[in-house]
Design a protein around this motif. Structure first.
Motif, PDB file in Angstrom:
ATOM      1  N   ALA A   1       0.821  -1.205   0.000  1.00 56.52           N
ATOM      2  CA  ALA A   1       0.000   0.000   0.000  1.00 56.52           C
ATOM      3  C   ALA A   1       0.858   1.259   0.000  1.00 56.52           C
ATOM      4  CB  ALA A   1      -0.927   0.008   1.218  1.00 56.52           C
ATOM      5  N   ASP A   2       2.170   1.110   0.179  1.00 55.28           N
ATOM      6  CA  ASP A   2       3.059   2.274   0.159  1.00 55.28           C
ATOM      7  C   ASP A   2       4.114   2.096  -0.928  1.00 55.28           C
ATOM      8  OD1 ASP A   2       4.965   0.495   1.170  1.00 55.28           O
ATOM      9  OD2 ASP A   2       4.648   1.118   3.246  1.00 55.28           O
ATOM     10  N   PHE A   3       5.147   2.938  -0.903  1.00 54.15           N
ATOM     11  CA  PHE A   3       6.137   2.944  -1.973  1.00 54.15           C
ATOM     12  C   PHE A   3       7.320   2.012  -1.728  1.00 54.15           C
ATOM     13  CE2 PHE A   3       4.640   7.538  -2.228  1.00 54.15           C
ATOM     14  CZ  PHE A   3       3.696   7.259  -3.219  1.00 54.15           C
ATOM     15  N   THR A   4       7.429   1.427  -0.549  1.00 53.38           N
ATOM     16  CA  THR A   4       8.665   0.732  -0.182  1.00 53.38           C
ATOM     17  C   THR A   4       8.977  -0.449  -1.101  1.00 53.38           C
ATOM     18  OG1 THR A   4       7.417  -0.561   1.458  1.00 53.38           O
ATOM     19  CG2 THR A   4       8.515   1.440   2.228  1.00 53.38           C
ATOM     20  N   ILE A   5       7.989  -1.285  -1.352  1.00 51.11           N
ATOM     21  CA  ILE A   5       8.218  -2.475  -2.179  1.00 51.11           C
ATOM     22  C   ILE A   5       8.531  -2.086  -3.615  1.00 51.11           C
ATOM     23  CG2 ILE A   5       7.132  -4.537  -3.150  1.00 51.11           C
ATOM     24  CD1 ILE A   5       8.070  -4.845  -0.264  1.00 51.11           C
ATOM     25  N   GLY A   6       7.791  -1.143  -4.147  1.00 51.87           N
ATOM     26  CA  GLY A   6       8.043  -0.698  -5.516  1.00 51.87           C
ATOM     27  C   GLY A   6       9.436  -0.131  -5.686  1.00 51.87           C
ATOM     28  N   GLN A   7       9.854   0.705  -4.757  1.00 51.04           N
ATOM     29  CA  GLN A   7      11.187   1.289  -4.838  1.00 51.04           C
ATOM     30  C   GLN A   7      12.267   0.216  -4.729  1.00 51.04           C
ATOM     31  OE1 GLN A   7      10.890   4.111  -1.629  1.00 51.04           O
ATOM     32  NE2 GLN A   7      10.130   5.748  -2.954  1.00 51.04           N
ATOM     33  N   ALA A   8      12.073  -0.739  -3.817  1.00 53.28           N
ATOM     34  CA  ALA A   8      13.061  -1.807  -3.649  1.00 53.28           C
ATOM     35  C   ALA A   8      13.168  -2.669  -4.904  1.00 53.28           C
ATOM     36  CB  ALA A   8      12.694  -2.666  -2.439  1.00 53.28           C
ATOM     37  N   LEU A   9      12.047  -2.899  -5.580  1.00 52.37           N
ATOM     38  CA  LEU A   9      12.081  -3.668  -6.824  1.00 52.37           C
ATOM     39  C   LEU A   9      12.882  -2.946  -7.897  1.00 52.37           C
ATOM     40  CD1 LEU A   9       8.392  -4.956  -6.998  1.00 52.37           C
ATOM     41  CD2 LEU A   9      10.429  -6.394  -6.899  1.00 52.37           C
ATOM     42  N   VAL A  10      12.663  -1.656  -8.035  1.00 51.29           N
ATOM     43  CA  VAL A  10      13.383  -0.890  -9.052  1.00 51.29           C
ATOM     44  C   VAL A  10      14.882  -0.892  -8.778  1.00 51.29           C
ATOM     45  CG1 VAL A  10      13.696   1.427 -10.039  1.00 51.29           C
ATOM     46  CG2 VAL A  10      11.397   0.576  -9.578  1.00 51.29           C
ATOM     47  N   LEU A  11      15.256  -0.873  -7.515  1.00 56.48           N
ATOM     48  CA  LEU A  11      16.674  -0.813  -7.151  1.00 56.48           C
ATOM     49  C   LEU A  11      17.356  -2.184  -7.124  1.00 56.48           C
ATOM     50  CD1 LEU A  11      16.530   1.837  -4.284  1.00 56.48           C
ATOM     51  CD2 LEU A  11      17.519   2.135  -6.563  1.00 56.48           C
ATOM     52  N   HIS A  12      16.578  -3.262  -7.200  1.00 53.21           N
ATOM     53  CA  HIS A  12      17.185  -4.590  -7.090  1.00 53.21           C
ATOM     54  C   HIS A  12      18.100  -4.852  -8.285  1.00 53.21           C
ATOM     55  CE1 HIS A  12      17.811  -8.828  -6.442  1.00 53.21           C
ATOM     56  NE2 HIS A  12      17.169  -8.744  -5.280  1.00 53.21           N
TER      57      HIS A  12
END
Length: 529
Positions: A219-230
């Motif tokens: 529901a927040d940005f944390t997972i999306g950001q972590a995916l982009v940075l992986h």
């Protein structure tokens, strides 16, 4: 039964202690199901599974991947009314719209299956060796498109099916041979869960590797950001706002290995209304434009957010007709309370700059979560000085720019930045008289439409749904249609490779029987060496 868990390849997982619920625009309350937000450990597991799956999936033949895509379409249809009901409950969109969107979703999966079976999409090119060429011999060089690796897909709020879990981004990435990790949209996680389950079933039935598809809740940005940075993620697809897409793009450039972010970020899609066409059918044109502005409560990336016309008797008549048509429009349901709040705030502040005035608005008062259609008007000279007035307002809003003469019209068209589309309503005489203005706007759009509204995107071989920045992050690519597959591939050349090592698409015997460019000429012939 909605379970609220994450799909980590073929496994369900709910290790986290953070959960969320989604809001229903129909009941104006939260839906009861809770969705467990993915943890960083679950994200890591999904990525590692995707990496392992890639080594297997990239070697699957076009026919095998085609069978997978067709099976996804079949499984989505097999969900039946449960999917339609859930998507309606989470989006507030009517049943007819969701049913049509399901058809578009399954049709594009089957379209990509056909593309894979044809095989020509790999753009196989062969320059056979010429050992006797003077003054220097030529080595044997063969080239084709190959997949890039795990792709992350961010789903869109306004298309819970067609631009979502199994939408065009996922379909084209899977078609190209890449595993996909979907970051589900918090506005429709139940819909995502149902479709994710269909994709997993299809993968298992067709013998695809575990990890070819995963879906993560957040529901927040944390997972999306972590995916982009992986570091193991090789590409990203996004459909949504400019701020969201640009943030992901900027984030991807901070990596040790920057990766492409194919973000479709919206557009105001200017509509040029030329005098001959206005005079030809003033009332009909006004009705068409008003209807397009309010279609789906204006929640389309191709909504006609700006109209451009020349001062004159024809335009005065058009303004009167448009005002009358807009007044009759019924405010339609918007997707979420956050979206309606943003729309109301932006339309209110838009009129505070002193440059624009209100030309028309619906006389029907909006009820809860519905957007009131509004049309503003501004002088062409003021727009040229303040082109930021063309900022997208997501909802049933449009700005009419009234130009004083041909030179000002051309200056207005030159003031637009990148757009998905531009429409030109014209007669043959209009095209001849105003061709320079049309050519100016053509430079900043992905699709130029004649005598048609921008709303509505055909899924086919010739569609270009993408435009110069800021409409998208890379105007060379489309997010709709066959060529969407080209976002998730890279060209690889093989020099003097043994025939046994070459992919089937490049072998001498052409075992797939596909069209190839051999020595510059398209042919299906075998190669003798």
């Amino acid at each position: 039964m909605i379970h609220g868990k994450n799909n980590i390849g073929f496994s369900l997982s709910a290790k986290g202690d953070v959960s969320f619920q989604t809001f229903s625009p129909i009941t104006l309350e939260q839906l009861p199901e809770k969705f467990v937000q993915a943890t960083t450990d679950e994200l890591e597991e999904a990525v590692q599974k995707a990496v392992s799956a890639y080594s297997v999936y990239k070697k699957k033949s076009g026919k095998e991947r085609a069978a997978f895509l067709r099976a996804i379409a079949d499984e989505i249809e097999a969900i039946g009314s449960e999917l339609i009901e859930r998507a309606c409950a989470e989006s507030g969109l009517p049943e007819g719209r969701i049913t049509g969107e399901r058809g578009r979703t399954t049709n594009q999966l089957r379209m990509f299956a056909k593309v894979l079976e044809d095989g020509d999409w790999v753009e196989a090119s062969i320059d056979p060796a010429m050992p006797d060429r003077k003054p220097l011999p030529r080595t044997d060089i063969r080239k084709m498109l190959q997949p890039v690796g795990p792709v992350v897909v961010f789903t869109a709020s306004n298309f819970p099916l067609a631009f979502s879990t199994a939408g065009g981004d996922t379909a084209s990435a899977l078609a190209a041979g890449n595993p996909v990790i979907v970051k589900s949209h918090p506005y429709h996680p139940g819909t995502n869960e149902l479709v994710s389950g269909a994709i997993i079933k299809a993968a298992q039935k067709t013998g695809m590797p575990d990890g070819v598809f995963s879906s993560l809740n957040a529901a927040d940005f944390t997972i999306g950001q972590a995916l982009v940075l992986h570091p193991k993620v090789k590409s990203v697809a996004f459909t949504g706002s400019f701020n969201g897409g640009k943030s992901l793009y900027d984030l991807a450039q901070t990596r040790k290995e920057p990766i492409p972010v194919f973000a479709e970020m919206g557009s105001v899609n200017p509509v040029l209304l030329l005098p001959g066409k206005i005079k030809e059918n003033t009332a009909g044109l006004a009705a068409t434009i008003a209807s397009s502005i309010n279609l789906g409560a204006g929640q389309f990336c191709t909504n006609p957010g700006v109209l451009v016309a020349l001062k004159g008797e024809e335009t005065e008549a058009f303004k009167s007709e448009l005002t009358a048509n807009v007044a009759k429009l019924m405010p339609e349901k918007m997707l979420h309370q956050n979206i309606i709040s943003n729309y109301e705030q932006k339309t209110k502040s838009f009129f505070e700059n002193g440059l624009v005035s209100k030309l028309a608005e619906s006389e029907n008062e909006p009820v809860q979560l519905t957007g009131k259609p509004v049309v503003a008007i501004v002088k062409g000279s003021d727009f040229v000085q303040h082109p930021d007035l063309a900022e997208e307002i997501f909802g049933p809003f449009s700005l009419l720019i009234e130009c004083d003469g041909k030179a000002e019209l051309e200056a207005v068209m030159a003031a637009f930045d990148g757009q998905l589309t531009a429409s030109v309503y014209c007669t043959a005489a209009d095209v001849e008289a105003y061709s320079s203005a049309i050519e100016i706007v053509q430079e900043v759009v992905g699709r130029l439409i004649f005598n048609g509204v921008p709303t509505g995107v055909e899924v086919g071989y010739s569609m270009q749904h993408g435009g110069p920045f800021p409409a998208s992050t890379d105007g060379r690519f489309t997010s709709v249609g066959v060529d969407a597959i080209k976002r998730f591939v890279r060209p690889v050349a093989f020099q003097d490779a043994p025939d046994a090592y070459l992919p089937d698409e490049l072998k001498d015997a052409n075992p797939l029987g596909i069209w190839r460019r051999v020595d510059g000429k398209l042919t299906k012939d075998v190669i003798n060496r």
